[in-house]
Design an enzyme around this catalytic site. Structure first.
Site, PDB file in Angstrom:
ATOM      1  N   HIS A  88       0.845  -1.189   0.000  1.00 46.65           N
ATOM      2  CA  HIS A  88       0.000   0.000   0.000  1.00 46.65           C
ATOM      3  C   HIS A  88       0.876   1.233   0.000  1.00 46.65           C
ATOM      4  O   HIS A  88       1.941   1.226   0.612  1.00 46.65           O
ATOM      5  CB  HIS A  88      -0.911   0.013   1.243  1.00 46.65           C
ATOM      6  CG  HIS A  88      -2.088   0.899   1.079  1.00 46.65           C
ATOM      7  ND1 HIS A  88      -2.011   2.254   1.334  1.00 46.65           N
ATOM      8  CD2 HIS A  88      -3.349   0.653   0.653  1.00 46.65           C
ATOM      9  CE1 HIS A  88      -3.196   2.781   1.078  1.00 46.65           C
ATOM     10  NE2 HIS A  88      -4.028   1.844   0.659  1.00 46.65           N
TER      11      HIS A  88
ATOM     12  N   ASP B 145      -7.939  -5.651   0.082  1.00 46.12           N
ATOM     13  CA  ASP B 145      -8.419  -6.337  -1.117  1.00 46.12           C
ATOM     14  C   ASP B 145      -8.039  -7.804  -1.153  1.00 46.12           C
ATOM     15  O   ASP B 145      -8.630  -8.586  -1.897  1.00 46.12           O
ATOM     16  CB  ASP B 145      -7.877  -5.638  -2.363  1.00 46.12           C
ATOM     17  CG  ASP B 145      -8.480  -4.268  -2.513  1.00 46.12           C
ATOM     18  OD1 ASP B 145      -9.696  -4.159  -2.322  1.00 46.12           O
ATOM     19  OD2 ASP B 145      -7.744  -3.319  -2.777  1.00 46.12           O
TER      20      ASP B 145
HETATM   21  N1  CMC Z   1       4.209  -7.143  -4.909  1.00 44.24           N
HETATM   22  C1  CMC Z   1       5.562  -7.151  -5.034  1.00 44.24           C
HETATM   23  N2  CMC Z   1       6.332  -6.082  -4.863  1.00 44.24           N
HETATM   24  C2  CMC Z   1       5.713  -4.944  -4.536  1.00 44.24           C
HETATM   25  C3  CMC Z   1       4.304  -4.857  -4.383  1.00 44.24           C
HETATM   26  C4  CMC Z   1       3.565  -6.031  -4.572  1.00 44.24           C
HETATM   27  N3  CMC Z   1       2.235  -6.023  -4.427  1.00 44.24           N
HETATM   28  N4  CMC Z   1       3.982  -3.595  -4.060  1.00 44.24           N
HETATM   29  C5  CMC Z   1       5.116  -2.903  -4.018  1.00 44.24           C
HETATM   30  N5  CMC Z   1       6.170  -3.720  -4.308  1.00 44.24           N
HETATM   31  C6  CMC Z   1       7.591  -3.358  -4.319  1.00 44.24           C
HETATM   32  C7  CMC Z   1       7.999  -2.662  -5.605  1.00 44.24           C
HETATM   33  O1  CMC Z   1       8.418  -3.559  -6.590  1.00 44.24           O
HETATM   34  C8  CMC Z   1       9.108  -1.770  -5.111  1.00 44.24           C
HETATM   35  O2  CMC Z   1      10.248  -2.574  -4.929  1.00 44.24           O
HETATM   36  P1  CMC Z   1      11.731  -1.977  -5.140  1.00 44.24           P
HETATM   37  O3  CMC Z   1      11.881  -0.863  -4.174  1.00 44.24           O
HETATM   38  O4  CMC Z   1      12.626  -3.163  -4.840  1.00 44.24           O
HETATM   39  O5  CMC Z   1      11.801  -1.539  -6.567  1.00 44.24           O
HETATM   40  C9  CMC Z   1       8.634  -1.351  -3.716  1.00 44.24           C
HETATM   41  O6  CMC Z   1       7.779  -2.417  -3.268  1.00 44.24           O
HETATM   42  C10 CMC Z   1       7.872  -0.051  -3.684  1.00 44.24           C
HETATM   43  O7  CMC Z   1       6.887  -0.101  -4.721  1.00 44.24           O
HETATM   44  P2  CMC Z   1       6.081   1.163  -5.212  1.00 44.24           P
HETATM   45  O8  CMC Z   1       5.374   0.832  -6.489  1.00 44.24           O
HETATM   46  O9  CMC Z   1       6.976   2.358  -5.194  1.00 44.24           O
HETATM   47  O10 CMC Z   1       5.042   1.300  -4.038  1.00 44.24           O
HETATM   48  P3  CMC Z   1       3.741   2.184  -4.041  1.00 44.24           P
HETATM   49  O11 CMC Z   1       3.544   2.618  -2.657  1.00 44.24           O
HETATM   50  O12 CMC Z   1       3.774   3.217  -5.091  1.00 44.24           O
HETATM   51  O13 CMC Z   1       2.635   1.097  -4.486  1.00 44.24           O
HETATM   52  C11 CMC Z   1       0.669  -0.151  -4.615  1.00 44.24           C
HETATM   53  C12 CMC Z   1       1.463   0.877  -3.810  1.00 44.24           C
HETATM   54  C13 CMC Z   1      -0.644  -0.429  -3.889  1.00 44.24           C
HETATM   55  C14 CMC Z   1       0.340   0.404  -6.008  1.00 44.24           C
HETATM   56  C15 CMC Z   1       1.514  -1.451  -4.737  1.00 44.24           C
HETATM   57  O14 CMC Z   1       1.854  -1.954  -3.466  1.00 44.24           O
HETATM   58  C16 CMC Z   1       0.826  -2.520  -5.593  1.00 44.24           C
HETATM   59  O15 CMC Z   1       0.927  -2.488  -6.821  1.00 44.24           O
HETATM   60  N6  CMC Z   1       0.115  -3.494  -4.903  1.00 44.24           N
HETATM   61  C17 CMC Z   1      -0.636  -4.491  -5.618  1.00 44.24           C
HETATM   62  C18 CMC Z   1      -1.963  -3.921  -6.028  1.00 44.24           C
HETATM   63  C19 CMC Z   1      -2.905  -3.780  -4.843  1.00 44.24           C
HETATM   64  O16 CMC Z   1      -3.083  -4.696  -4.053  1.00 44.24           O
HETATM   65  N7  CMC Z   1      -3.557  -2.604  -4.785  1.00 44.24           N
HETATM   66  C20 CMC Z   1      -4.550  -2.326  -3.758  1.00 44.24           C
HETATM   67  C21 CMC Z   1      -4.132  -1.246  -2.828  1.00 44.24           C
HETATM   68  S1  CMC Z   1      -5.232  -1.170  -1.418  1.00 44.24           S
HETATM   69  C22 CMC Z   1      -6.676  -0.578  -2.060  1.00 44.24           C
HETATM   70  C23 CMC Z   1      -6.750   0.897  -2.106  1.00 44.24           C
HETATM   71  O17 CMC Z   1      -6.607   1.548  -1.044  1.00 44.24           O
HETATM   72  O18 CMC Z   1      -6.956   1.425  -3.223  1.00 44.24           O
END
Ligand code: CMC
Length: 427
Positions: free
Chosen positions: A304, A362
């Site tokens: 998240h 989710d």
């Molecule tokens: N699986 C594997 N690696 C992950 C994931 C994941 N679900 N989420 C983040 N990472 C890793 C990413 O690869 C990165 O690694 P590194 O630093 O080694 O390159 C690091 O964690 C940070 O990632 P980010 O994309 O900068 O993180 P963010 O805070 O921008 O992303 C997110 C948040 C929700 C988009 C992401 O965690 C994700 O894609 N999760 C899966 C989709 C999901 O479940 N979304 C629902 C969110 S909750 C509902 C809501 O509130 O809308």
């Protein structure tokens, strides 16, 4: 305002002292509004460090894994309250008295029907249209039926517009499902509560009596309450930005619905079920997790932007998931067992621990929704139904500010410098 200031030294003899505003909870903010006068914009793609507004509605403590609606921990609300009471709280700032609660629920109940023309509108959709495409279209179309809502500066019009949309969302969401499967639309029933009514409109038929299971209705209501608001997430920010132009509130909410559809946001619970189906078997979990660590794909339902600890909604959903599967006799459901194995493997793996990736809401909500009988393609539409409350509360907060300005971000332009048009034969 705090006594603290942040000083920016431009390195050319000029310095600016930027005021700091104190938050009641969470990080303080630096007031950047005057920075432009010094010839600079702040650069913050995806708003990683930008507070785009002041708000009194919802607060997430991402490090502690806590969520508050108007100061109340969401766990307490999930235990004692209902989605509509939560809606009243989010919209009005305080929990209602018994009379206020009864009046609010009654007002919502009296607006659940849709204009008859909406039924014709549905007939224009393909049967295989994604429900989110239909919800986006129908919510947008509602603006055509309630032109008076454009005059939302009038508190009475604003109030009824908000009530109308909260009331009609379950009806139109259920219609998307019924339309897809060629089932007759069911009219709302005033004797049922908000969650019961939705389940009735989803699953009843005109031929049989339909009794809503109270455990399922309670669990569904909890799903709605837990999804009701979540601070300045992508879809809420979209609603605020759209609304900042003074557009019709239903159009602003339709923009929020469109944004919610994406798999990084509201589409995640649908993506979780797709992922579980793809994995297929508990024996494939380790291999799948290895692929996540190799960054071939992400583990859906994990991680998240704000929570860097457990998502408090996820803990409640996990418990609710067990309750619902127990009642439905589906505790041995292979998909659920696979999800639990995946959760266990991920939570004990260094990659997920070091990246602070925990299950989010989710991860579990999709399993509950599927167990209830709601098809995967409808999951995000259910999320939109719940989040409508938050979108409207945030929209209301914004448009009642005394000095509302249209949202208009700046950019770091890195394109071509100015050049003259070249006639086609000379290119
Ligand atoms: N699986 C594997 N690696 C992950 C994931 C994941 N679900 N989420 C983040 N990472 C890793 C990413 O690869 C990165 O690694 P590194 O630093 O080694 O390159 C690091 O964690 C940070 O990632 P980010 O994309 O900068 O993180 P963010 O805070 O921008 O992303 C997110 C948040 C929700 C988009 C992401 O965690 C994700 O894609 N999760 C899966 C989709 C999901 O479940 N979304 C629902 C969110 S909750 C509902 C809501 O509130 O809308």
């Amino acid at each position: 305002m705090s006594k603290k200031q942040v000083i920016i030294d431009f390195g050319d003899g000029r310095k600016v002292e930027l005021p700091v505003f104190d938050a009641t909870l969470g990080q303080n903010v630096v007031d950047m509004r005057n920075l432009g006068k010094y010839g600079y914009w702040s650069y913050d793609p995806a708003f990683l460090s930008t507070a785009a507004c002041e708000s009194k509605i919802t607060f997430i403590d991402g490090d502690a894994g806590q969520l508050f609606y108007r100061g109340y921990p969401v766990e307490q609300l999930a235990e004692h309250s209902t989605h509509l009471e939560g809606a009243y709280l989010l919209l009005n700032g305080e929990l209602p008295t018994q009379k206020e609660k009864d009046d609010f629920e009654r007002e919502i109940t009296l607006h659940t029907m849709l204009n008859d023309q909406i039924y014709s509108l549905f007939k224009g959709f393909r049967r295989d249209a994604h429900p989110m495409a239909m919800v986006t279209g129908v919510v947008g179309a509602l603006a055509a039926f309630y032109p008076d809502s454009f005059y939302f500066k009038d508190p009475k019009i604003r109030k009824i517009s908000i009530q109308r949309l909260i009331a009609k969302m379950p009806t139109l969401t259920a219609m998307c499902y019924r339309y897809t499967y060629g089932l007759p639309f069911m009219f709302p029933q005033n004797k049922l509560n908000y969650a019961e009514n939705f389940l009735y409109m989803m699953f009843a038929t005109p031929c049989e009596d339909y009794v809503v299971n109270p455990v399922i209705a309670k669990a569904f209501d909890r799903i709605l309450l837990l999804h009701a608001d979540h601070e300045q997430n992508a879809s809420t920010s979209t609603v605020r930005i759209a609304g900042s132009s003074g557009t019709h509130p239903f159009s602003a909410v339709a923009a929020g619905v469109a944004c919610l559809w994406g798999p990084s946001h509201g589409g995640a619970n649908e993506a979780v079920l797709k992922m579980l189906t793809e994995i297929g078997d508990e024996s494939k979990v380790d291999e799948y997790v290895a692929g996540v660590k190799d960054k071939k794909y992400r583990l859906m339902g994990f991680g998240h932007r704000v929570y860097k600890n457990t998502d408090p909604r996820a803990s409640i959903m996990r418990k609710t998931c067990y309750e619902v599967l127990e009642v439905l006799g589906k505790k041995d459901d292979p998909l659920f067992k696979l999800a639990m194995k995946l959760e266990q493997v991920a939570l004990s793996d260094d990659y997920f621990i070091s990246h602070k990736l925990y299950p989010n809401v989710d991860f579990y909500s999709g399993i509950i929704l599927r167990a209830i009988g709601i098809p995967d393609s409808m999951f995000t539409a259910v999320f939109a139904l719940a989040r409508t409350v938050g979108w409207l509360a945030q929209w209301q907060e914004m448009i009642t500010e005394p000095d509302i300005k249209i949202s208009r971000p700046r950019q770091l332009y890195t394109g071509s410098v100015a050049r003259n048009y070249v006639p086609i034969e000379q290119r």
